[in-house]
Design an enzyme around this catalytic site. Structure first.
Site, PDB file in Angstrom:
ATOM      1  CB  ILE A   1      24.549  26.888 -38.970  1.00 13.59           C
ATOM      2  CG1 ILE A   1      25.928  27.209 -38.371  1.00 13.59           C
ATOM      3  CG2 ILE A   1      24.673  26.525 -40.450  1.00 13.59           C
ATOM      4  CD1 ILE A   1      26.890  26.028 -38.312  1.00 13.59           C
TER       5      ILE A   1
ATOM      6  CB  CYS B   1      20.021  19.203 -35.485  1.00 18.16           C
ATOM      7  SG  CYS B   1      19.972  17.684 -36.434  1.00 18.16           S
ATOM      8  N   PRO B   2      22.872  19.379 -34.117  1.00 18.99           N
ATOM      9  CG  PRO B   2      23.007  19.676 -31.799  1.00 18.99           C
ATOM     10  CD  PRO B   2      22.166  20.002 -32.991  1.00 18.99           C
TER      11      PRO B   2
ATOM     12  NE  ARG C   1      30.635  17.472 -35.797  1.00 17.33           N
ATOM     13  CZ  ARG C   1      30.992  18.713 -36.121  1.00 17.33           C
ATOM     14  NH1 ARG C   1      30.711  19.172 -37.328  1.00 17.33           N
ATOM     15  NH2 ARG C   1      31.629  19.474 -35.260  1.00 17.33           N
TER      16      ARG C   1
ATOM     17  CG  ASP D   1      31.248  20.685 -45.850  1.00 18.23           C
ATOM     18  OD1 ASP D   1      32.149  20.557 -46.710  1.00 18.23           O
ATOM     19  OD2 ASP D   1      31.387  21.376 -44.831  1.00 18.23           O
TER      20      ASP D   1
ATOM     21  CD  GLU E   1      33.876  14.958 -41.890  1.00 17.00           C
ATOM     22  OE1 GLU E   1      34.483  15.994 -41.742  1.00 17.00           O
ATOM     23  OE2 GLU E   1      32.663  14.822 -41.641  1.00 17.00           O
TER      24      GLU E   1
ATOM     25  CG  HIS F   1      34.103  19.263 -41.942  1.00 15.68           C
ATOM     26  ND1 HIS F   1      33.820  18.354 -40.952  1.00 15.68           N
ATOM     27  CD2 HIS F   1      33.617  20.451 -41.504  1.00 15.68           C
ATOM     28  CE1 HIS F   1      33.214  18.964 -39.950  1.00 15.68           C
ATOM     29  NE2 HIS F   1      33.075  20.243 -40.274  1.00 15.68           N
TER      30      HIS F   1
HETATM   31  P1  NAD Z   1      23.421  25.595 -32.590  1.00  9.52           P
HETATM   32  O1  NAD Z   1      23.674  24.955 -31.282  1.00  9.52           O
HETATM   33  O2  NAD Z   1      23.361  27.084 -32.672  1.00  9.52           O
HETATM   34  O3  NAD Z   1      22.053  25.023 -33.219  1.00  9.52           O
HETATM   35  C1  NAD Z   1      21.705  23.678 -33.196  1.00  9.52           C
HETATM   36  C2  NAD Z   1      20.208  23.593 -33.218  1.00  9.52           C
HETATM   37  O4  NAD Z   1      19.839  22.208 -33.316  1.00  9.52           O
HETATM   38  C3  NAD Z   1      19.544  24.146 -31.938  1.00  9.52           C
HETATM   39  O5  NAD Z   1      18.530  25.067 -32.279  1.00  9.52           O
HETATM   40  C4  NAD Z   1      18.986  22.898 -31.271  1.00  9.52           C
HETATM   41  O6  NAD Z   1      17.789  23.139 -30.530  1.00  9.52           O
HETATM   42  C5  NAD Z   1      18.711  22.020 -32.476  1.00  9.52           C
HETATM   43  N1  NAD Z   1      18.502  20.623 -32.135  1.00  9.52           N
HETATM   44  C6  NAD Z   1      18.996  19.923 -31.093  1.00  9.52           C
HETATM   45  N2  NAD Z   1      18.507  18.681 -31.112  1.00  9.52           N
HETATM   46  C7  NAD Z   1      17.698  18.586 -32.182  1.00  9.52           C
HETATM   47  C8  NAD Z   1      16.899  17.546 -32.711  1.00  9.52           C
HETATM   48  N3  NAD Z   1      16.849  16.336 -32.134  1.00  9.52           N
HETATM   49  N4  NAD Z   1      16.188  17.794 -33.830  1.00  9.52           N
HETATM   50  C9  NAD Z   1      16.233  19.021 -34.413  1.00  9.52           C
HETATM   51  N5  NAD Z   1      16.954  20.041 -33.946  1.00  9.52           N
HETATM   52  C10 NAD Z   1      17.676  19.825 -32.836  1.00  9.52           C
HETATM   53  O7  NAD Z   1      24.532  25.034 -33.570  1.00  9.52           O
HETATM   54  P2  NAD Z   1      25.066  25.684 -34.938  1.00  9.52           P
HETATM   55  O8  NAD Z   1      26.183  26.621 -34.642  1.00  9.52           O
HETATM   56  O9  NAD Z   1      23.921  26.149 -35.742  1.00  9.52           O
HETATM   57  O10 NAD Z   1      25.729  24.397 -35.613  1.00  9.52           O
HETATM   58  C11 NAD Z   1      24.952  23.311 -36.070  1.00  9.52           C
HETATM   59  C12 NAD Z   1      25.880  22.161 -36.434  1.00  9.52           C
HETATM   60  O11 NAD Z   1      26.659  22.530 -37.579  1.00  9.52           O
HETATM   61  C13 NAD Z   1      26.957  21.858 -35.361  1.00  9.52           C
HETATM   62  O12 NAD Z   1      26.463  20.952 -34.403  1.00  9.52           O
HETATM   63  C14 NAD Z   1      28.065  21.254 -36.155  1.00  9.52           C
HETATM   64  O13 NAD Z   1      27.900  19.850 -36.141  1.00  9.52           O
HETATM   65  C15 NAD Z   1      27.849  21.759 -37.579  1.00  9.52           C
HETATM   66  N6  NAD Z   1      28.943  22.597 -38.086  1.00  9.52           N
HETATM   67  C16 NAD Z   1      29.487  22.293 -39.301  1.00  9.52           C
HETATM   68  C17 NAD Z   1      30.508  23.073 -39.825  1.00  9.52           C
HETATM   69  C18 NAD Z   1      31.128  22.790 -41.167  1.00  9.52           C
HETATM   70  O14 NAD Z   1      32.204  23.311 -41.462  1.00  9.52           O
HETATM   71  N7  NAD Z   1      30.503  22.009 -42.015  1.00  9.52           N
HETATM   72  C19 NAD Z   1      30.982  24.169 -39.080  1.00  9.52           C
HETATM   73  C20 NAD Z   1      30.379  24.466 -37.856  1.00  9.52           C
HETATM   74  C21 NAD Z   1      29.365  23.676 -37.355  1.00  9.52           C
END
Ligand code: NAD
Length: 329
Positions: free
Chosen positions: A156, A205-206, A234, A258, A263, A295
């Site tokens: 993302i 980030c997660p 999140r 969002d 939540e 969300h």
């Molecule tokens: P992803 O796993 O592809 O990417 C997450 C990135 O965060 C990775 O590159 C990882 O190295 C990085 N990361 C891990 N720890 C970190 C830190 N301490 N500091 C900085 N970066 C760090 O995940 P994604 O598919 O891109 O999703 C990201 C987040 O989006 C998910 O964890 C989820 O919480 C959220 N999400 C939200 C929605 C929504 O509807 N709003 C939908 C899907 C996902």
């Protein structure tokens, strides 16, 4: 294989039923109840349950699912911070997820929030509806040639980097790993530099121990005055009380959320006026430069059908005893 689908909304049922036609051997029963220790008992007679970000997949729930004979938890989302993985391992329950479905869906929503908060679109919309065509309180700033700071450049975050580049922004990023696909136009910097240099900060980030309350009063103080902050990742990445303090200090031009800490307590499912009155989310909504959505980042046609397809494929892979990249370990 029989799957009990928790927290069913009509759009879930529509997209899963449509996709199910291409997957033989799977049967789904839908319930509106979300998964928690009370509703876990409904899983008797099923092989798998399908849960979501809002579900309580803690140790107690998992133990009950185990007693009811459940061998698989299908998370129809990317995040799994609400799943107690130690308990799942203890109970020999496999957990699978949908790591990526449409990163652009969430990234486009993140940009929509950034723009809406910056240009006060929600306020403009209401003003015009009330026949007030004045521009007072609506001034924003150009994103063109400003700096976007992207925290987390996975699927993302990378999509958000591309969108920001399309806006003519300079894109800087912070991640524990660098994404090689972005090397031509993204500069990786320390978190401190990202905070101090960015005009728009977007979190991707997660949620983990290391990212819990990443945005707190200390990190907020390091940000530029007049920054736009967006969180579609999140809620607990941001310490809400500190965010409110930052807003009161006039740190932010705009804030777009969002996701929010409350939540998980289902504050808005409950919609009790009393809870709303005392919730920090309601306090956030009282500020004119804050825009909150519920969300909905993932909520596009393309994303929903991709979620259904991957979740059902996960079920088939489990049934066939195949390992999968979608296993949560
Ligand atoms: P992803 O796993 O592809 O990417 C997450 C990135 O965060 C990775 O590159 C990882 O190295 C990085 N990361 C891990 N720890 C970190 C830190 N301490 N500091 C900085 N970066 C760090 O995940 P994604 O598919 O891109 O999703 C990201 C987040 O989006 C998910 O964890 C989820 O919480 C959220 N999400 C939200 C929605 C929504 O509807 N709003 C939908 C899907 C996902």
């Amino acid at each position: 294989m029989k799957i009990l689908f928790y927290d069913t909304k009509s759009y879930d049922r529509d997209s899963f039923q449509e996709t199910l036609a291409d997957f033989s051997g799977l049967e789904i029963e839908y319930t509106k109840s979300d998964l928690d220790p009370r509703t876990a008992t409904l899983a008797e007679g099923f092989d798998a349950v399908c849960a979501f970000v809002s579900s309580d997949v803690g140790a107690h729930t998992i133990e009950i699912l185990h007693q009811k004979g459940i061998r698989l938890i299908l998370m129809r989302c990317a995040g799994f911070n609400n799943v107690d993985m130690d308990a799942a391992k203890r109970c020999d329950i496999r957990v699978m997820r949908v790591p990526g479905y449409s990163p652009e869906a969430v990234a486009e929503h993140a940009m929509a929030l950034a723009l809406a908060a910056n240009r006060r679109l929600y306020k403009a919309y209401n003003k015009v509806r009330e026949n007030d065509f004045s521009l007072s309180g609506l001034m924003g700033f150009n994103f063109f040639e400003k700096t976007a700071g992207i925290v987390g450049t996975g699927k993302i975050g990378a999509a958000m980097c591309r969108i920001c580049r399309g806006f003519g922004m300079k894109v800087i990023a912070y991640d524990v790993y660098e994404n090689p696909a972005l090397k031509d136009f993204v500069e990786y910097v320390s978190l401190e530099r990202l905070l101090s240099d960015s005009d728009v900060i977007s979190l991707h980030c997660p949620l983990m121990d290391s990212t819990y309350h990443l945005i707190n009063i200390d990190t907020i103080r390091q940000m530029k005055d007049g920054v736009v902050l967006v969180n579609t990742s999140r809620g607990a990445l941001v310490k809400t009380d500190d965010l409110i303090e930052g807003i009161r200090m006039h740190k932010f031009a705009g804030v777009g959320l969002d996701v929010y800490e409350e939540e998980t307590n289902n504050v808005f499912e409950d919609r009790s006026d009393e809870i709303l009155e005392h919730s920090t989310t309601a306090r956030l909504l009282s500020f004119p430069n804050v825009m909150i959505t519920s969300h909905q980042g993932f909520f596009t046609r393309e994303a929903l059908s991709a979620i259904a397809e991957t979740t059902l494929q996960n079920a088939l892979d489990f049934d066939a005893g195949l390992e999968s990249a979608n296993d949560v370990t």
